[in-house]
Every structure is written in structure tokens, then in C-alpha cells.
Design an enzyme around this catalytic site. Structure first.
Site, mmCIF file in Angstrom:
data_model
loop_
_atom_site.group_PDB
_atom_site.id
_atom_site.type_symbol
_atom_site.label_atom_id
_atom_site.label_comp_id
_atom_site.label_asym_id
_atom_site.label_seq_id
_atom_site.Cartn_x
_atom_site.Cartn_y
_atom_site.Cartn_z
ATOM 1 N N TYR A 1 4.107 6.260 10.271
ATOM 2 C CA TYR A 1 3.247 5.145 9.892
ATOM 3 C C TYR A 1 4.025 4.070 9.117
ATOM 4 O O TYR A 1 3.885 2.870 9.392
ATOM 5 C CB TYR A 1 2.040 5.643 9.075
ATOM 6 N N TYR B 1 -9.145 5.242 8.022
ATOM 7 C CA TYR B 1 -9.328 5.533 9.445
ATOM 8 C C TYR B 1 -10.330 6.683 9.519
ATOM 9 O O TYR B 1 -10.044 7.776 9.007
ATOM 10 C CB TYR B 1 -8.021 5.997 10.084
ATOM 11 N N LYS C 1 1.132 -0.579 15.103
ATOM 12 C CA LYS C 1 2.550 -0.705 15.473
ATOM 13 C C LYS C 1 2.943 -1.932 16.292
ATOM 14 O O LYS C 1 4.130 -2.258 16.374
ATOM 15 C CB LYS C 1 2.972 0.536 16.281
ATOM 16 N N PRO D 1 -3.949 0.031 19.067
ATOM 17 C CA PRO D 1 -3.724 -0.420 17.688
ATOM 18 C C PRO D 1 -3.873 0.654 16.603
ATOM 19 O O PRO D 1 -3.610 0.371 15.434
ATOM 20 C CB PRO D 1 -4.768 -1.525 17.500
ATOM 21 N N HIS E 1 0.844 -1.202 0.000
ATOM 22 C CA HIS E 1 0.000 0.000 0.000
ATOM 23 C C HIS E 1 0.875 1.247 0.000
ATOM 24 O O HIS E 1 1.816 1.338 0.787
ATOM 25 C CB HIS E 1 -0.908 0.020 1.236
HETATM 26 P P1 RFL Z 1 1.935 -12.315 21.090
HETATM 27 O O1 RFL Z 1 1.559 -12.313 19.656
HETATM 28 O O2 RFL Z 1 0.891 -12.065 22.099
HETATM 29 O O3 RFL Z 1 2.639 -13.711 21.356
HETATM 30 C C1 RFL Z 1 2.918 -14.177 22.651
HETATM 31 C C2 RFL Z 1 2.851 -15.694 22.633
HETATM 32 O O4 RFL Z 1 3.221 -16.197 23.924
HETATM 33 C C3 RFL Z 1 2.316 -17.232 24.278
HETATM 34 N N1 RFL Z 1 2.340 -17.332 25.748
HETATM 35 C C4 RFL Z 1 3.003 -18.295 26.420
HETATM 36 N N2 RFL Z 1 3.745 -19.307 25.982
HETATM 37 C C5 RFL Z 1 4.311 -20.117 26.930
HETATM 38 N N3 RFL Z 1 4.139 -19.934 28.264
HETATM 39 C C6 RFL Z 1 3.405 -18.902 28.734
HETATM 40 N N4 RFL Z 1 3.274 -18.702 30.041
HETATM 41 C C7 RFL Z 1 2.795 -18.031 27.792
HETATM 42 N N5 RFL Z 1 2.014 -16.919 27.903
HETATM 43 C C8 RFL Z 1 1.750 -16.518 26.649
HETATM 44 C C9 RFL Z 1 0.997 -16.801 23.685
HETATM 45 O O5 RFL Z 1 0.115 -17.895 23.490
HETATM 46 C C10 RFL Z 1 1.454 -16.199 22.350
HETATM 47 O O6 RFL Z 1 1.488 -17.145 21.324
HETATM 48 O O7 RFL Z 1 3.121 -11.268 21.396
HETATM 49 P P2 RFL Z 1 4.312 -10.739 20.459
HETATM 50 O O8 RFL Z 1 5.019 -11.883 19.806
HETATM 51 O O9 RFL Z 1 5.056 -9.786 21.301
HETATM 52 O O10 RFL Z 1 3.591 -9.951 19.275
HETATM 53 C C11 RFL Z 1 2.880 -8.775 19.506
HETATM 54 C C12 RFL Z 1 1.673 -8.674 18.577
HETATM 55 O O11 RFL Z 1 0.918 -9.847 18.642
HETATM 56 C C13 RFL Z 1 0.778 -7.476 18.914
HETATM 57 O O12 RFL Z 1 1.545 -6.361 19.281
HETATM 58 C C14 RFL Z 1 -0.099 -7.077 17.709
HETATM 59 O O13 RFL Z 1 -1.041 -8.069 17.401
HETATM 60 C C15 RFL Z 1 -0.803 -5.767 18.011
HETATM 61 N N6 RFL Z 1 -1.692 -5.348 16.924
HETATM 62 C C16 RFL Z 1 -1.206 -4.767 15.768
HETATM 63 N N7 RFL Z 1 0.119 -4.646 15.572
HETATM 64 C C17 RFL Z 1 0.614 -4.151 14.399
HETATM 65 O O14 RFL Z 1 1.830 -4.048 14.240
HETATM 66 N N8 RFL Z 1 -0.207 -3.749 13.373
HETATM 67 C C18 RFL Z 1 -1.549 -3.851 13.481
HETATM 68 O O15 RFL Z 1 -2.242 -3.546 12.503
HETATM 69 C C19 RFL Z 1 -2.087 -4.346 14.722
HETATM 70 N N9 RFL Z 1 -3.417 -4.453 14.882
HETATM 71 C C20 RFL Z 1 -3.067 -5.548 17.040
HETATM 72 C C21 RFL Z 1 -3.913 -5.071 16.000
HETATM 73 C C22 RFL Z 1 -3.621 -6.212 18.121
HETATM 74 C C23 RFL Z 1 -4.984 -6.382 18.207
HETATM 75 N N10 RFL Z 1 -5.460 -7.094 19.307
HETATM 76 C C24 RFL Z 1 -6.344 -8.182 19.183
HETATM 77 C C25 RFL Z 1 -4.808 -6.923 20.598
HETATM 78 C C26 RFL Z 1 -5.273 -5.227 16.075
HETATM 79 C C27 RFL Z 1 -5.822 -5.855 17.189
HETATM 80 C C28 RFL Z 1 -7.324 -5.961 17.257
HETATM 81 C C1 PHB Z 2 -5.754 -4.577 10.764
HETATM 82 O O1 PHB Z 2 -5.768 -4.748 9.527
HETATM 83 O O2 PHB Z 2 -6.077 -5.467 11.546
HETATM 84 C C2 PHB Z 2 -5.333 -3.277 11.307
HETATM 85 C C3 PHB Z 2 -4.925 -2.281 10.441
HETATM 86 C C4 PHB Z 2 -4.530 -1.043 10.950
HETATM 87 C C5 PHB Z 2 -4.567 -0.819 12.304
HETATM 88 C C6 PHB Z 2 -4.973 -1.818 13.180
HETATM 89 C C7 PHB Z 2 -5.363 -3.063 12.677
HETATM 90 O O3 PHB Z 2 -4.198 0.397 12.792
#
Ligand code: RFL
Ligand code: PHB
Length: 393
Positions: free
Chosen positions: A387, A204, A299, A295, A75
């Protein structure tokens, strides 16, 4: 007595743990990844979708970008919409042509698990009670249960990549940690929809009824979000009500939002959190285990990847040349980027969400900011460079 041994014990198979294990492998360093959930669970968990230029470059240059290049969508801009008026943030003009790639987090996770297993790496799923021990000394261990048996993994270093609710952060004595936290009075209701996206680039949208976001996953799947009360129950949101809000909040002249079957829905609370320092002895925290961002800046996954790039480099200097400076400075190096990203994520969040309570002063400042985005190239450039992501030090 330890019955297993490795150089780096990694707790958690999210983006942080898996990218770290992969990077260490490319430098000839051995690791074992311990994951609480099943492989199916982590490969199907719908979360982030936006990769910064630097994250994409890293995955491609280290040999795990084949499917990302084939299926991810590049994008060249995003849209910020205020009351039906769209303002495009043009990356070619404002961010030196750098881009983002839309590719689901679970696809990144799937590619990394496949790559680790194909090159003989050890990733154990459905591990219970993982607990790092003796991390302040030279020979830590991680105890855990797997397949009904107790194990102890001896290692040189433990990487705590176990997310916000993980166990590793709690191993650091409380008096050595300082936590910084902000909870927001709103959450995101996210839906995955079986319909072609109604837009080529993310939208957004700020609307007086609340924030909405139109994102994408593939030519057939759309990802959309609306601002809701974080304590709201998803049971209060039948599909018709979600579509009604999306239609009102995303509406723009001459544009139609196509609807389709909702495949999955859920509500996530939003918070900012940073723990300082991100290390203690031979335990190093990375990703959500150390920090959370709301979110709105897309990031979280990128910050997790940035942390482990720093950590992998520092571990390589340590294992290859016994140089400890990189490891000693790990937290300080990472925290500079973490706070930059906290600022950006917070700015985007406050720019785009309806602030409950209706403080009229805050509302007018927010309106002034939105008009400034619409009118100022300088403001749009600031958003663009953050971004697409600042360079990784
Ligand atoms: P994770 O992905 O949470 O992975 C941690 C892993 O550790 C496991 N775990 C354990 N394993 C063994 N023993 C234990 N005691 C444990 N406790 C936990 C878990 O099962 C899991 O598999 O952390 P990590 O690797 O630091 O990654 C971070 C990302 O997942 C997170 O920051 C992003 O998903 C946040 N986020 C977004 N980030 C972006 O860069 N771009 C986005 O567009 C974006 N959109 C989002 C998001 C997060 C969202 N939610 C659901 C919080 C959108 C949403 C809705
Ligand atoms: C997504 O595609 O899940 C998404 C995109 C942008 C954001 C957060 C989540 O800022």
C-alpha cells in the site's frame, strides 16, 4: 513539413505526461506536451487521492512539492473494516514508518502545469487529432490541430501518456501487442462532499450490501465511494439513497458518519488491463495508456509516476550518452512493477467487494481472507508494504 521540433513529444497532460515533462526539464531535455482537453478541465478532474511515499519523495525532491507539503495530509495507517469491525494497518509498525500522502490528483496536475509554464515549458491544451507517425524510424512526428491550424511536431521520441482511451497505443501494430484484461462485475459510485471527514484515516469497508470507502481531500472536503453495478445510471442515485448506503455499509460501533452537501457524483467501471510490450520503436507508453488497475489499491496515479521515472532515466542515458539499453529495457523494467501492482490491486478488490453471483465457495474463501487480515501480522504487513508502495527500481 514539420513546423515544430522537440526532443520528446508527449501526448497527454495527466500525471504521467506532466511528471515526465518536468523530470526531463530537470535533466535539460526539451519536450512539448499536447493535451486534448482544456487546462480548466484537467485541473478540476476529480480522480485519485493517494500518493505513495516514493511519489511524494519524487515531487518534493524535484521542486514541485511545496503545496503538497503544505496542504497534503500525511497518513500513518489505513483501516480495513469487515462487518463493522475495523482493522488498522499501521505503517509505522508494518512498513518501516513509510507513509502515504492524501493530496488530490488534480492538485498534482495543477502544480506540475504551473511549474512547466513557469520554467518556459510548452504545454498545448485543446489539441485535436494528435497522431504519432513514423515511430518505428529515427525521426517520428506527431501531427495535430491547434487553434484552427494543422501542425507537425518533429521529435526523437514520442511518449504516449494519453490515458486508457488515448490514441498512442493504437499506433502499435496489433500483431506486436498482447493485451491482458479483466473486467469486474461492479463499479464505484464516487461522491465529493462538503463536510469535514468523519475519520482521520481512510476506511475500506466490506459489507454484505457491498463495498464502501471513506477517503478525504481536506479538512472541509470528504471523498466517499460505494460499490454499484457498473451499468447503473447515476440518475438512479439521488443523494438520500447514496447516504443511506454509506451509513449502512460504513457503520461501526460508537462512530458517526457526518453528512453534507454532495458537490459531485459519478460512476466508474472497474477493470484491469495490461498491454505488452509498452513500447514500439521510438514510441513509449506510460501510465493508463499502457495499463489500468482497479482503484481499490490506490495505485493508478502512482504507477503512472513510476513508469515515467524509469522512462526519464532511460531517455537521459540516451540523450546524454547515446546509451540505448535503458530504453530497450523500458517495457520489461516497468512490467515487473505493473504486474506486482496488478496482483495487489486485484487482491484488495476481491477481499473487499461483494462478489455478484454468490458462489458460496468463493464467499467462504473471501471470509477466510478477511479473518486472516484481522488475525495475522504477516498478512497486514503484506498489505502495508504494497500500500505504501515498493521501492522504484
Ligand atoms: P490520465 O490522467 O488519464 O491522463 C491522460 C491525459 O491524456 C489526455 N488525452 C489526450 N491528449 C491528446 N490527444 C489525445 N488523443 C488524448 N487522449 C487523451 C487526457 O485528456 C488526459 O489529460 O492518465 P495518466 O497520466 O496515465 O494518469 C493515470 C491516473 O489518472 C489514473 O491511473 C488514476 O486516476 C487512477 N486512480 C487512482 N490512482 C491512484 O494512484 N490512487 C488513487 O487513489 C486512485 N483513485 C483512480 C482513483 C481513478 C479513478 N477513476 C475515475 C478512473 C479513483 C477513481 C474513481
Ligand atoms: C480517493 O481518495 O479518491 C481514493 C482513495 C483510495 C483509493 C481510491 C481512491 O483506493
Amino acid at each position: 513539413m514539420a513546423d515544430m521540433e522537440t526532443q520528446v513529444a508527449i501526448v497527454g497532460a495527466g500525471p504521467a505526461g506532466l511528471v515526465l515533462s518536468h523530470l526531463l526539464h530537470t535533466r535539460g531535455i526539451d519536450s512539448v506536451v499536447l493535451e486534448a482537453r482544456s487546462r480548466e478541465h484537467v485541473e478540476s478532474r476529480v480522480r485519485a487521492g493517494v500518493l505513495e511515499q516514493a511519489s511524494t519523495d519524487l515531487l518534493v525532491s524535484t521542486g514541485v512539492g511545496e503545496r503538497l507539503l503544505a496542504e497534503g495530509a500525511v497518513h500513518r495507517g489505513v483501516n480495513l473494516q469487515f462487518d463493522g469491525e475495523r482493522n488498522r494497518i499501521d505503517f509505522a509498525e508494518l512498513a518501516d514508518g513509510r507513509t502515504i500522502t492524501v493530496y488530490g490528483q488534480q492538485e498534482v496536475v495543477r502544480d506540475l502545469i504551473a511549474a512547466r509554464l513557469a520554467s518556459g515549458g510548452t504545454v498545448l491544451f485543446e489539441v485535436d487529432d494528435a497522431l504519432p507517425r513514423d515511430v518505428s524510424g529515427p525521426r517520428p512526428t506527431v501531427s495535430f490541430r491547434h487553434g484552427g491550424t494543422d501542425h507537425e511536431l518533429a521529435c526523437d521520441v514520442v511518449a504516449g501518456c494519453d490515458g486508457f482511451h488515448g490514441v498512442c497505443r493504437s499506433v502499435i501494430p496489433g500483431h506486436l501487442l498482447r493485451a491482458f484484461e479483466r473486467e469486474y462485475p461492479f463499479g464505484w459510485l464516487g461522491v465529493l462532499v462538503a463536510v469535514a471527514p468523519s475519520t482521520d484515516e481512510l476506511i475500506y469497508a466490506f459489507h454484505e450490501r457491498g463495498f464502501a470507502l471513506h477517503s478525504l481531500r481536506s479538512p472541509e472536503i470528504s471523498r466517499l465511494y460505494i460499490q454499484v453495478d457498473p451499468a447503473d445510471d447515476i440518475a438512479n442515485w439521488p443523494d438520500e439513497r447514496i447516504w443511506e448506503e454509506l451509513q449502512v455499509r460504513l457503520a461501526a460501533p460508537g462512530w458517526t458518519l457526518e453528512e453534507g452537501p454532495i458537490l459531485e457524483k459519478g460512476i466508474t467501471a472497474m477493470r484491469s488491463y495490461v498491454c505488452e510490450p509498452m513500447q514500439h520503436g521510438n514510441l513509449f507508453l506510460a501510465g493508463d495508456a499502457a495499463h489500468i488497475v482497479p482503484p481499490t489499491g490506490a495505485k493508478g496515479m502512482n504507477l503512472a509516476i513510476a513508469d515515467v521515472i524509469v522512462l526519464a532515466g532511460a531517455l537521459a542515458s540516451w540523450f546524454e550518452r547515446s546509451e540505448r539499453e535503458g530504453l530497450d529495457g523500458y517495457s520489461e523494467t516497468c512490467l515487473r512493477r505493473v504486474w506486482r501492482v496488478q496482483d495487489f490491486s486485484n487482491t484488495m478488490t476481491e477481499l473487499l467487494h461483494v462478489l455478484p453471483g454468490g458462489d458460496p465457495f468463493a464467499q467462504r474463501v473471501q471470509r477466510a481472507r478477511q479473518r486472516y487480515v484481522a488475525s495475522s501480522v504477516a498478512m497486514r504487513r503484506t498489505i502495508a508494504e504494497n500500500y505504501v508502495g515498493l521501492p522504484i527500481s
